[in-house]
Design a protein around this motif. Structure first.
Motif, PDB file in Angstrom:
ATOM      1  N   THR A 215       0.841  -1.201   0.000  1.00 49.82           N
ATOM      2  CA  THR A 215       0.000   0.000   0.000  1.00 49.82           C
ATOM      3  C   THR A 215       0.872   1.244   0.000  1.00 49.82           C
ATOM      4  O   THR A 215       2.037   1.203   0.431  1.00 49.82           O
ATOM      5  N   GLU A 216       0.322   2.346  -0.489  1.00 51.17           N
ATOM      6  CA  GLU A 216       1.099   3.570  -0.677  1.00 51.17           C
ATOM      7  C   GLU A 216       1.694   4.112   0.619  1.00 51.17           C
ATOM      8  O   GLU A 216       2.698   4.820   0.593  1.00 51.17           O
ATOM      9  N   SER A 217       1.097   3.787   1.745  1.00 51.34           N
ATOM     10  CA  SER A 217       1.623   4.305   3.013  1.00 51.34           C
ATOM     11  C   SER A 217       2.976   3.697   3.365  1.00 51.34           C
ATOM     12  O   SER A 217       3.724   4.249   4.168  1.00 51.34           O
TER      13      SER A 217
ATOM     14  N   LYS B  53       5.881   3.628   1.908  1.00 54.49           N
ATOM     15  CA  LYS B  53       6.718   4.185   0.842  1.00 54.49           C
ATOM     16  C   LYS B  53       8.130   3.597   0.840  1.00 54.49           C
ATOM     17  O   LYS B  53       8.693   3.305  -0.221  1.00 54.49           O
TER      18      LYS B  53
ATOM     19  N   ILE C 164       8.097   0.075  -0.663  1.00 55.71           N
ATOM     20  CA  ILE C 164       7.874   0.087  -2.114  1.00 55.71           C
ATOM     21  C   ILE C 164       9.149   0.489  -2.846  1.00 55.71           C
ATOM     22  O   ILE C 164       9.525  -0.112  -3.862  1.00 55.71           O
TER      23      ILE C 164
ATOM     24  N   HIS D 166       5.920  -2.763 -11.144  1.00 50.98           N
ATOM     25  CA  HIS D 166       4.500  -2.514 -10.913  1.00 50.98           C
ATOM     26  C   HIS D 166       3.664  -3.124 -12.030  1.00 50.98           C
ATOM     27  O   HIS D 166       4.060  -3.085 -13.207  1.00 50.98           O
TER      28      HIS D 166
ATOM     29  N   ILE E 298      -1.136  -1.436  -4.347  1.00 50.69           N
ATOM     30  CA  ILE E 298       0.146  -1.580  -5.044  1.00 50.69           C
ATOM     31  C   ILE E 298       0.391  -3.073  -5.291  1.00 50.69           C
ATOM     32  O   ILE E 298       0.429  -3.865  -4.339  1.00 50.69           O
TER      33      ILE E 298
END
Length: 301
Positions: A263-265, A267, A270, A280, A295
């Motif tokens: 998930t984007e939180s 970071k 990722i 991706h 994601i």
């Protein structure tokens, strides 16, 4: 068990495994060099880092790297992040030697396992896990140790996952991994063919972990799962090592790729996955049940 009996068993195992030989089978590398190559394949490292991973003194690690460099199996270059130190990286020839060694060792241990019944194999697995945990505790230091999860780790790793999830706002009601009903029994979840899980331990305390399992609905892929680190475990290359070990096992097991959801939180995670070669993709694969993870990434193995 008496300590003298454990010593006797250990000595015999060392001899039968060829750890006293000057080279590994028909390959012109010593057992120490073979172990060093395996570590360097996972992650380029300095002599000091190699010394910690192999649990040998720095002079031994230095001689090992020098011998591997002379044989053309590693190259030693300035660390791009710190020009004051040098790091060893595996060469194409080194990778070829390791592939031969992997085949040689797989054949040998397949013969060993073939001598045991299914019940005996499970007893050996549990016994080796406990033996390894005892060794880790006996050699405990400030170093980080990565080892396979054991039944006694269930409560500790579940606590780590819940703490990190709360830190990033990944609450159970939103469909993240922290909501999985299997969270409190990680050992049995990953104690299956095609799966694996490692915990990170420091000074007797579990501070992180990560593993893999077949991707539900697309079992040609494995899924990177439950990779959670407490703050003190971050920034030390530990996630990279776990992913490297997972990729090696996934390849040996015949998986074609590794899949992950995030998930984007997260970071930092990722960014790490991108650096490790994950790409991706637009559409989720399989049936993970983690609908809140927007994601999705894949990497061939």
């Amino acid at each position: 068990m008496k300590d003298s009996l454990l010593r006797q068993y250990s000595r015999q195992m060392v001899r039968l495994l060829g750890m006293l030989d000057k080279q590994c089978g028909m390959l012109h590398v010593t057992p120490v060099q073979a172990h060093a190559l395996g570590e360097i394949r996972l992650q380029p490292m300095s002599v000091n880092q190699l010394s910690e991973q192999l649990v040998v003194d720095k002079s031994n690690a230095s001689r090992t790297v020098s011998g591997l460099e002379k044989a053309g199996l590693v190259s030693v270059q300035p660390d791009p992040r710190d020009k004051r130190r040098q790091v060893a990286d595996i060469t194409a020839e080194g990778c070829a030697v390791l592939e031969q060694l992997d085949r040689q060792q797989s054949d040998f241990f397949s013969r060993v396992i073939g001598q045991l019944s299914e019940s005996e194999q499970q007893q050996v697995k549990l016994g080796m896990e406990n033996y390894l945990k005892g060794l880790v505790k006996a050699f405990q230091s400030e170093n980080y140790i990565i080892r396979p999860v054991t039944p006694g780790d269930n409560a500790d790793i579940a606590s780590v996952i819940r703490k990190v999830s709360a830190e990033y706002g990944l609450t159970p009601d939103k469909g993240y991994g922290v909501s999985d009903p299997t969270l409190d029994d990680m050992y049995n979840v990953y104690n299956k063919t095609g799966s694996g899980y490692w915990v990170i331990e420091q000074e007797g305390r579990v501070i992180g972990g990560g593993g893999y399992a077949p991707l539900k609905g697309n079992e040609a892929y494995c899924e990177l799962q439950k990779m959670y680190f407490l703050p003190e475990a971050r920034g030390h290359g530990l996630a990279k090592r776990i992913v490297g070990m997972m990729e090696l096992q996934a390849k040996a097991l015949g998986y074609s790729a590794c899949y992950l959801e995030s998930t984007e939180s997260l970071k930092e995670a990722i960014t790490l996955y991108e650096k490790l070669g994950f790409e991706h993709i637009d559409t989720p694969l399989g049936h993970t049940g983690h609908d809140a993870c927007e994601i999705v990434m894949v990497k061939p193995v």
